[in-house]
Design an enzyme around this catalytic site. Structure first.
Site, PDB file in Angstrom:
ATOM      1  N   ASP A 157      16.255  -9.290 -34.173  1.00 49.22           N
ATOM      2  CA  ASP A 157      16.583 -10.457 -33.356  1.00 49.22           C
ATOM      3  C   ASP A 157      17.671 -11.281 -34.026  1.00 49.22           C
ATOM      4  O   ASP A 157      17.409 -12.253 -34.738  1.00 49.22           O
ATOM      5  CB  ASP A 157      15.350 -11.302 -33.052  1.00 49.22           C
ATOM      6  CG  ASP A 157      14.489 -10.699 -31.957  1.00 49.22           C
ATOM      7  OD1 ASP A 157      14.857  -9.628 -31.423  1.00 49.22           O
ATOM      8  OD2 ASP A 157      13.452 -11.304 -31.626  1.00 49.22           O
TER       9      ASP A 157
ATOM     10  N   ASN B 120      13.602  -6.896 -30.235  1.00 53.33           N
ATOM     11  CA  ASN B 120      13.557  -6.768 -28.780  1.00 53.33           C
ATOM     12  C   ASN B 120      14.734  -7.454 -28.097  1.00 53.33           C
ATOM     13  O   ASN B 120      15.167  -7.035 -27.014  1.00 53.33           O
ATOM     14  CB  ASN B 120      12.244  -7.330 -28.237  1.00 53.33           C
ATOM     15  CG  ASN B 120      11.982  -8.756 -28.673  1.00 53.33           C
ATOM     16  OD1 ASN B 120      11.846  -9.028 -29.855  1.00 53.33           O
ATOM     17  ND2 ASN B 120      11.918  -9.675 -27.729  1.00 53.33           N
TER      18      ASN B 120
ATOM     19  N   HIS C  49       2.649 -12.570 -29.455  1.00 56.08           N
ATOM     20  CA  HIS C  49       2.909 -11.138 -29.636  1.00 56.08           C
ATOM     21  C   HIS C  49       1.731 -10.403 -30.267  1.00 56.08           C
ATOM     22  O   HIS C  49       1.914  -9.407 -30.977  1.00 56.08           O
ATOM     23  CB  HIS C  49       4.177 -10.921 -30.466  1.00 56.08           C
ATOM     24  CG  HIS C  49       5.379 -11.616 -29.924  1.00 56.08           C
ATOM     25  ND1 HIS C  49       5.892 -11.334 -28.682  1.00 56.08           N
ATOM     26  CD2 HIS C  49       6.170 -12.601 -30.452  1.00 56.08           C
ATOM     27  CE1 HIS C  49       6.951 -12.105 -28.462  1.00 56.08           C
ATOM     28  NE2 HIS C  49       7.126 -12.884 -29.508  1.00 56.08           N
TER      29      HIS C  49
ATOM     30  N   HIS D 113       9.712 -11.236 -35.212  1.00 58.34           N
ATOM     31  CA  HIS D 113       9.137 -11.276 -33.863  1.00 58.34           C
ATOM     32  C   HIS D 113       8.292 -12.521 -33.622  1.00 58.34           C
ATOM     33  O   HIS D 113       8.506 -13.232 -32.638  1.00 58.34           O
ATOM     34  CB  HIS D 113       8.332 -10.010 -33.609  1.00 58.34           C
ATOM     35  CG  HIS D 113       8.150  -9.674 -32.165  1.00 58.34           C
ATOM     36  ND1 HIS D 113       9.117  -9.916 -31.206  1.00 58.34           N
ATOM     37  CD2 HIS D 113       7.100  -9.098 -31.503  1.00 58.34           C
ATOM     38  CE1 HIS D 113       8.687  -9.499 -30.037  1.00 58.34           C
ATOM     39  NE2 HIS D 113       7.468  -9.009 -30.183  1.00 58.34           N
ATOM     40  N   VAL D 114       7.304 -12.780 -34.455  1.00 58.73           N
ATOM     41  CA  VAL D 114       6.494 -13.991 -34.348  1.00 58.73           C
ATOM     42  C   VAL D 114       7.236 -15.122 -35.053  1.00 58.73           C
ATOM     43  O   VAL D 114       7.579 -15.006 -36.229  1.00 58.73           O
ATOM     44  CB  VAL D 114       5.105 -13.791 -34.984  1.00 58.73           C
ATOM     45  CG1 VAL D 114       4.305 -15.095 -34.931  1.00 58.73           C
ATOM     46  CG2 VAL D 114       4.356 -12.671 -34.279  1.00 58.73           C
TER      47      VAL D 114
END
Length: 434
Positions: A175, A208, A302, A329-330
């Site tokens: 990301d 993602n 997530h 992600h988190v």
């Protein structure tokens, strides 16, 4: 056409939260911050968005973009300002995304280079001079680590704090730009990180938000990411830019792809198995892995999204005695005990979530209660981490919380390399043989 293109860009930017492949239930997060868009203030022939990455033993890859397609893919470099005794020619590419067309993206591999040495370089035969320092060939070596950067005021604070202290290599577990199909944001991100990414190697893997699949319009995933951020996958015998490995001093770092196939029949699985088998823990006592979706997570954000990958690949990492696994992600920070198969295990890796770089979505504030006994520290704050590997046995991990103008040390722990633990290896591979 320009008005329509502008309308389309804002439409895509508005729609991106609804077409993301990482939709999760509504979470308690800080209000989103506006994007900091960095405009181009250079001529069409001048290089911009300059960043460097490791490209095999004693080599560096220099990436830059020009709006002028006539600029050559060349880099001149040397050990003194303005004196270039080395010159290399590389390759170039570009891509289209609906109405957007990228500039000319140049990738030039230079070397061989000396370790722990400052080099001065110029891209495309024109424009400003840059400099970088190569990593050391021996311990100690220090990594700055953060995921889910984006490009907001929070991001700028994180980058400023990272830049306030020296380090050797920057690691980013996915990301990057949060462009989410709005391609000019890739250009803005490249300009935002250039002051850091042109001076120290940036090693990244995809998240993602790099997928950028758009129904009907764009079916090729990771198109922008693969064109702009070329990593040393061929140098590490990987068939995909989405997963690769590299060595710095005595640390073997593996970058995995959470959003490409990872089952036991996949190319990534087979590559990882072969890559880990080649690591000689006598000369490379540390093994570190980065991926995007965490395998262990006590935040409501997530939850469980990395479980399939964990079930497929965790045994490979455990059997290779990987020391640490970093994920993003988190949008929070969390550090776990050494763990394997959802249980504390002294021979398993420490898992650390570091998805707190400052992206526009804000923080994931909801941790599950009561906390898991496997989780040793967790906090929903922006910040960054540093892994300083002192020698073949010891390393120091620290997490630095963003606090306006300061970077506060909020968590730290000393790590022992599993390569030195005789109890974690079969008798046929005793510590004396490592």
């Amino acid at each position: 056409m320009k008005l329509f293109g502008l309308f389309l860009s804002f439409t895509l930017l508005f729609l991106c939260p609804f077409i993301s492949q990482a939709d999760v239930p509504e979470l308690s997060r800080q209000p989103p911050r506006p994007i900091v868009f960095v405009h181009n203030d250079r001529s069409k022939s001048d290089p911009q968005q300059v960043h460097i990455s490791l490209a095999g033993k004693d080599h560096m890859r220099v990436t830059f973009i020009t709006e002028d397609n006539k600029v050559e893919s060349v880099v001149e470099y040397g050990k003194q300002p303005g004196k270039y005794d080395g010159k290399a020619t590389g390759e170039c590419t570009s891509y289209k995304y609906f109405f957007y067309k990228s500039g000319k993206i140049h990738h030039v591999k230079i070397g061989p280079l000396q370790a722990n040495t400052t080099y001065y370089y110029r891209c495309g035969g024109n424009g400003p001079e840059f400099s970088f320092k190569t990593p050391p060939s021996t311990f100690p070596v220090e990594f700055a680590i953060v995921g889910d950067l984006g490009q907001t005021e929070w991001t700028a604070a994180t980058l400023s704090h990272i830049n306030s202290q020296d380090y050797d290599v920057f690691l980013l577990p996915g990301d990057l730009s949060y462009a989410d199909t709005h391609q000019p944001l890739w250009d803005s991100f490249g300009r935002l990180v250039e002051p850091l990414a042109s001076k120290r190697p940036w090693m990244v893997t995809e998240g993602n938000h790099e997928i950028e699949f758009f129904p009907i319009i764009e079916h090729t995933t990771f198109k922008s990411y693969n064109a702009r951020w070329l990593m040393p996958h061929t140098e590490s015998f990987s068939t995909s830019n989405l997963y690769y490995s590299f060595d710095v001093a005595g640390v073997h770092t593996v970058m995995l792809g959470s959003y490409t196939d990872f089952d036991c029949e996949s190319d990534q699985y087979q590559w990882l198995q072969a890559d880990l088998a080649k690591v000689d823990r006598k000369t490379t006592p540390w093994v570190v892995v980065l991926l995007h979706a965490p395998w262990y997570n006590t935040n409501e954000a997530h939850e469980g999204e990395g479980e399939s990958m964990r079930e497929a690949m965790e045994s490979l990492l455990f059997n290779a005695r990987v020391d640490v696994v970093f994920s993003g992600h988190v949008h929070a920070y969390e550090r776990f005990k050494r763990v394997y198969n959802n249980k504390a295990d002294p021979c398993g890796p420490i898992h650390i979530t570091i998805g707190d770089g400052g992206n526009r979505e804000g923080l994931a504030l909801s941790f599950k209660k009561p906390p898991s006994p496997l989780s040793e520290f967790r906090e929903s704050s922006f910040g960054h981490g540093r892994l300083k590997v002192m020698d073949g046995k010891r390393a120091h991990w620290s997490w630095h919380r963003n606090n306006d103008s300061n970077s506060l040390l909020a968590d730290e722990v000393w790590l022992d390399s599993l390569s030195t633990s005789s109890s974690c290896w079969p008798s046929s591979r005793s510590n004396d043989e490592l």
